[in-house]
Write an enzyme that holds these catalytic residues in place. Structure first.
Site, PDB file in Angstrom:
ATOM      1  N   PRO A  31       0.791  -1.229   0.000  1.00  0.00           N
ATOM      2  CA  PRO A  31       0.000   0.000   0.000  1.00  0.00           C
ATOM      3  C   PRO A  31       0.826   1.283   0.000  1.00  0.00           C
ATOM      4  O   PRO A  31       1.871   1.361   0.642  1.00  0.00           O
ATOM      5  CB  PRO A  31      -0.829  -0.111   1.282  1.00  0.00           C
ATOM      6  CG  PRO A  31      -0.128  -1.115   2.125  1.00  0.00           C
ATOM      7  CD  PRO A  31       0.527  -2.061   1.176  1.00  0.00           C
ATOM      8  N   ASN A  32       0.322   2.243  -0.735  1.00  0.00           N
ATOM      9  CA  ASN A  32       0.866   3.609  -0.834  1.00  0.00           C
ATOM     10  C   ASN A  32       2.136   3.715  -1.671  1.00  0.00           C
ATOM     11  O   ASN A  32       2.629   4.812  -1.920  1.00  0.00           O
ATOM     12  CB  ASN A  32       1.108   4.228   0.561  1.00  0.00           C
ATOM     13  CG  ASN A  32      -0.178   4.337   1.356  1.00  0.00           C
ATOM     14  OD1 ASN A  32      -1.139   4.937   0.871  1.00  0.00           O
ATOM     15  ND2 ASN A  32      -0.229   3.758   2.532  1.00  0.00           N
ATOM     16  N   ARG A  87       5.377  10.919  -2.509  1.00  0.00           N
ATOM     17  CA  ARG A  87       5.069  10.565  -1.125  1.00  0.00           C
ATOM     18  C   ARG A  87       6.304  10.747  -0.229  1.00  0.00           C
ATOM     19  O   ARG A  87       7.336  10.095  -0.449  1.00  0.00           O
ATOM     20  CB  ARG A  87       4.662   9.096  -1.085  1.00  0.00           C
ATOM     21  CG  ARG A  87       4.448   8.548   0.300  1.00  0.00           C
ATOM     22  CD  ARG A  87       4.371   7.020   0.292  1.00  0.00           C
ATOM     23  NE  ARG A  87       4.091   6.521   1.617  1.00  0.00           N
ATOM     24  CZ  ARG A  87       4.321   5.285   2.023  1.00  0.00           C
ATOM     25  NH1 ARG A  87       4.828   4.401   1.189  1.00  0.00           N
ATOM     26  NH2 ARG A  87       4.043   4.916   3.242  1.00  0.00           N
ATOM     27  N   TYR A  91      11.337   8.512   1.283  1.00  0.00           N
ATOM     28  CA  TYR A  91      11.257   7.470   0.256  1.00  0.00           C
ATOM     29  C   TYR A  91      11.894   7.851  -1.081  1.00  0.00           C
ATOM     30  O   TYR A  91      11.890   7.057  -2.021  1.00  0.00           O
ATOM     31  CB  TYR A  91       9.785   7.089   0.032  1.00  0.00           C
ATOM     32  CG  TYR A  91       9.133   6.518   1.274  1.00  0.00           C
ATOM     33  CD1 TYR A  91       9.626   5.347   1.856  1.00  0.00           C
ATOM     34  CD2 TYR A  91       8.050   7.144   1.876  1.00  0.00           C
ATOM     35  CE1 TYR A  91       9.046   4.823   3.005  1.00  0.00           C
ATOM     36  CE2 TYR A  91       7.458   6.624   3.020  1.00  0.00           C
ATOM     37  CZ  TYR A  91       7.960   5.466   3.578  1.00  0.00           C
ATOM     38  OH  TYR A  91       7.388   4.941   4.709  1.00  0.00           O
ATOM     39  N   ASN A 129       7.929  -5.676  -1.291  1.00  0.00           N
ATOM     40  CA  ASN A 129       7.923  -4.602  -0.310  1.00  0.00           C
ATOM     41  C   ASN A 129       6.498  -4.561   0.235  1.00  0.00           C
ATOM     42  O   ASN A 129       5.612  -3.988  -0.395  1.00  0.00           O
ATOM     43  CB  ASN A 129       8.295  -3.252  -0.934  1.00  0.00           C
ATOM     44  CG  ASN A 129       8.337  -2.147   0.122  1.00  0.00           C
ATOM     45  OD1 ASN A 129       7.880  -2.343   1.241  1.00  0.00           O
ATOM     46  ND2 ASN A 129       8.891  -1.001  -0.240  1.00  0.00           N
ATOM     47  N   ALA A 169       3.200  -1.013   4.671  1.00  0.00           N
ATOM     48  CA  ALA A 169       2.648  -1.023   6.033  1.00  0.00           C
ATOM     49  C   ALA A 169       2.208  -2.413   6.482  1.00  0.00           C
ATOM     50  O   ALA A 169       2.200  -2.725   7.681  1.00  0.00           O
ATOM     51  CB  ALA A 169       1.484  -0.048   6.118  1.00  0.00           C
ATOM     52  N   HIS A 201       4.131  -4.806   8.974  1.00  0.00           N
ATOM     53  CA  HIS A 201       4.064  -4.723  10.425  1.00  0.00           C
ATOM     54  C   HIS A 201       2.748  -5.237  11.002  1.00  0.00           C
ATOM     55  O   HIS A 201       2.547  -5.213  12.208  1.00  0.00           O
ATOM     56  CB  HIS A 201       4.280  -3.258  10.861  1.00  0.00           C
ATOM     57  CG  HIS A 201       5.323  -2.549  10.054  1.00  0.00           C
ATOM     58  ND1 HIS A 201       6.642  -2.954  10.059  1.00  0.00           N
ATOM     59  CD2 HIS A 201       5.251  -1.499   9.172  1.00  0.00           C
ATOM     60  CE1 HIS A 201       7.335  -2.163   9.230  1.00  0.00           C
ATOM     61  NE2 HIS A 201       6.515  -1.278   8.680  1.00  0.00           N
ATOM     62  N   GLU A 247      12.496  -9.719   1.165  1.00  0.00           N
ATOM     63  CA  GLU A 247      11.723  -8.557   1.618  1.00  0.00           C
ATOM     64  C   GLU A 247      12.572  -7.295   1.466  1.00  0.00           C
ATOM     65  O   GLU A 247      13.742  -7.303   1.864  1.00  0.00           O
ATOM     66  CB  GLU A 247      11.360  -8.764   3.098  1.00  0.00           C
ATOM     67  CG  GLU A 247      10.664  -7.581   3.743  1.00  0.00           C
ATOM     68  CD  GLU A 247      10.467  -7.786   5.256  1.00  0.00           C
ATOM     69  OE1 GLU A 247      10.577  -8.935   5.745  1.00  0.00           O
ATOM     70  OE2 GLU A 247      10.233  -6.779   5.937  1.00  0.00           O
ATOM     71  N   HIS A 286      12.750  -2.834   1.737  1.00  0.00           N
ATOM     72  CA  HIS A 286      12.183  -1.557   2.168  1.00  0.00           C
ATOM     73  C   HIS A 286      13.091  -0.429   1.715  1.00  0.00           C
ATOM     74  O   HIS A 286      14.323  -0.550   1.816  1.00  0.00           O
ATOM     75  CB  HIS A 286      12.056  -1.494   3.696  1.00  0.00           C
ATOM     76  CG  HIS A 286      11.173  -2.560   4.241  1.00  0.00           C
ATOM     77  ND1 HIS A 286       9.804  -2.469   4.192  1.00  0.00           N
ATOM     78  CD2 HIS A 286      11.460  -3.751   4.799  1.00  0.00           C
ATOM     79  CE1 HIS A 286       9.285  -3.574   4.708  1.00  0.00           C
ATOM     80  NE2 HIS A 286      10.265  -4.373   5.076  1.00  0.00           N
ATOM     81  N   LEU A 287      12.485   0.639   1.262  1.00  0.00           N
ATOM     82  CA  LEU A 287      13.273   1.813   0.862  1.00  0.00           C
ATOM     83  C   LEU A 287      13.953   2.438   2.075  1.00  0.00           C
ATOM     84  O   LEU A 287      15.150   2.733   2.055  1.00  0.00           O
ATOM     85  CB  LEU A 287      12.350   2.848   0.195  1.00  0.00           C
ATOM     86  CG  LEU A 287      11.682   2.388  -1.104  1.00  0.00           C
ATOM     87  CD1 LEU A 287      10.224   2.784  -1.119  1.00  0.00           C
ATOM     88  CD2 LEU A 287      12.409   2.947  -2.297  1.00  0.00           C
ATOM     89  N   SER A 288      13.167   2.662   3.123  1.00  0.00           N
ATOM     90  CA  SER A 288      13.721   3.256   4.343  1.00  0.00           C
ATOM     91  C   SER A 288      14.261   2.144   5.236  1.00  0.00           C
ATOM     92  O   SER A 288      13.942   0.964   5.028  1.00  0.00           O
ATOM     93  CB  SER A 288      12.615   4.028   5.075  1.00  0.00           C
ATOM     94  OG  SER A 288      11.570   3.144   5.462  1.00  0.00           O
ATOM     95  N   ARG A 309      13.456   3.622  12.424  1.00  0.00           N
ATOM     96  CA  ARG A 309      12.261   4.476  12.452  1.00  0.00           C
ATOM     97  C   ARG A 309      11.422   4.192  13.701  1.00  0.00           C
ATOM     98  O   ARG A 309      11.934   3.675  14.682  1.00  0.00           O
ATOM     99  CB  ARG A 309      11.478   4.280  11.149  1.00  0.00           C
ATOM    100  CG  ARG A 309      12.320   4.694   9.915  1.00  0.00           C
ATOM    101  CD  ARG A 309      11.534   4.579   8.637  1.00  0.00           C
ATOM    102  NE  ARG A 309      10.392   5.494   8.641  1.00  0.00           N
ATOM    103  CZ  ARG A 309       9.395   5.442   7.751  1.00  0.00           C
ATOM    104  NH1 ARG A 309       9.404   4.503   6.803  1.00  0.00           N
ATOM    105  NH2 ARG A 309       8.407   6.295   7.817  1.00  0.00           N
TER     106      ARG A 309
HETATM  107  C1  DQA Z   1       8.292   0.830   3.701  1.00  0.00           C
HETATM  108  C2  DQA Z   1       8.420   0.977   5.220  1.00  0.00           C
HETATM  109  C3  DQA Z   1       7.067   0.751   5.899  1.00  0.00           C
HETATM  110  O1  DQA Z   1       7.201   0.909   7.301  1.00  0.00           O
HETATM  111  C4  DQA Z   1       6.057   1.773   5.397  1.00  0.00           C
HETATM  112  O2  DQA Z   1       4.794   1.512   5.957  1.00  0.00           O
HETATM  113  C5  DQA Z   1       5.990   1.846   3.924  1.00  0.00           C
HETATM  114  C6  DQA Z   1       7.219   1.743   3.129  1.00  0.00           C
HETATM  115  C7  DQA Z   1       9.618   1.168   2.976  1.00  0.00           C
HETATM  116  O3  DQA Z   1       9.765   0.783   1.831  1.00  0.00           O
HETATM  117  O4  DQA Z   1      10.482   1.848   3.545  1.00  0.00           O
HETATM  118  O5  DQA Z   1       4.925   2.078   3.346  1.00  0.00           O
HETATM  119  O6  DQA Z   1       7.985  -0.527   3.399  1.00  0.00           O
END
Ligand code: DQA
Length: 147
Positions: free
Chosen positions: A11-12, A19, A24, A75, A78, A81, A99, A101-103, A108
């Site tokens: 999502p997102n 965003r 990101y 990826n 959200a 978690h 798996e 993640h960008l961040s 965090r």
């Molecule tokens: C994310 C990290 C997640 O905590 C967050 O909810 C995202 C992006 C990342 O790619 O850093 O939507 O997966």
């Protein structure tokens, strides 16, 4: 026949580029996917890429395309978690998962430190911006080649 890798964005992530760019980056999802396609082709794989804002749809995609794939690059955003359903779907198809993640989720907020997916993945790459995808795909292709 070329082996297939399933690439899933949660999502997102359709909003990448605009965003929270400080977190990101400014690369769009289409740009990331294009890079992955080229990288996969060089490694002798083809990729199938999907983004969804819906947990059940991601589960459906894993069920539909997971069994015909040699691996899954995901990826979960959200849902990382929160989602036991995504984890169970990945376990059910029993193909290697990486798996990304960008961040860096571990630096965090505390609620981002836990991943339901990580224990069922070969590994997790987190914190390298769009490069996390490149590094993740590279690791997954190597893993598939060696297994
Ligand atoms: C994310 C990290 C997640 O905590 C967050 O909810 C995202 C992006 C990342 O790619 O850093 O939507 O997966």
């Amino acid at each position: 026949m070329e082996k297939q890798i399933l690439v899933l964005h949660g999502p997102n992530l359709n909003l990448l580029g605009s965003r929270e760019p400080d977190t990101y980056g400014r690369m769009t999802l289409a740009e990331i996917d294009r890079g992955l396609e080229e990288q996969a082709a060089k490694g002798g794989f083809r990729i199938q890429t999907f983004q969804s804002n819906h947990e059940g749809e991601l589960v459906d995609l894993i069920q539909q395309h997971g069994p015909s794939s040699a691996g899954v690059l995901i990826n979960p955003a959200a849902y990382t978690h929160t989602s036991v359903a995504l984890r169970d779907a990945l376990l059910a198809v029993a193909v290697p998962v990486v798996e990304v993640h960008l961040s860096n989720i571990h630096t965090r907020e505390p609620f981002r430190h836990h991943s339901y997916v990580a224990p069922v993945a070969v590994g997790q790459i987190t914190g390298f911006g769009p490069d996390s995808y490149r590094l993740g795909l590279s690791a997954l292709m190597e893993h598939i080649h060696h297994s």
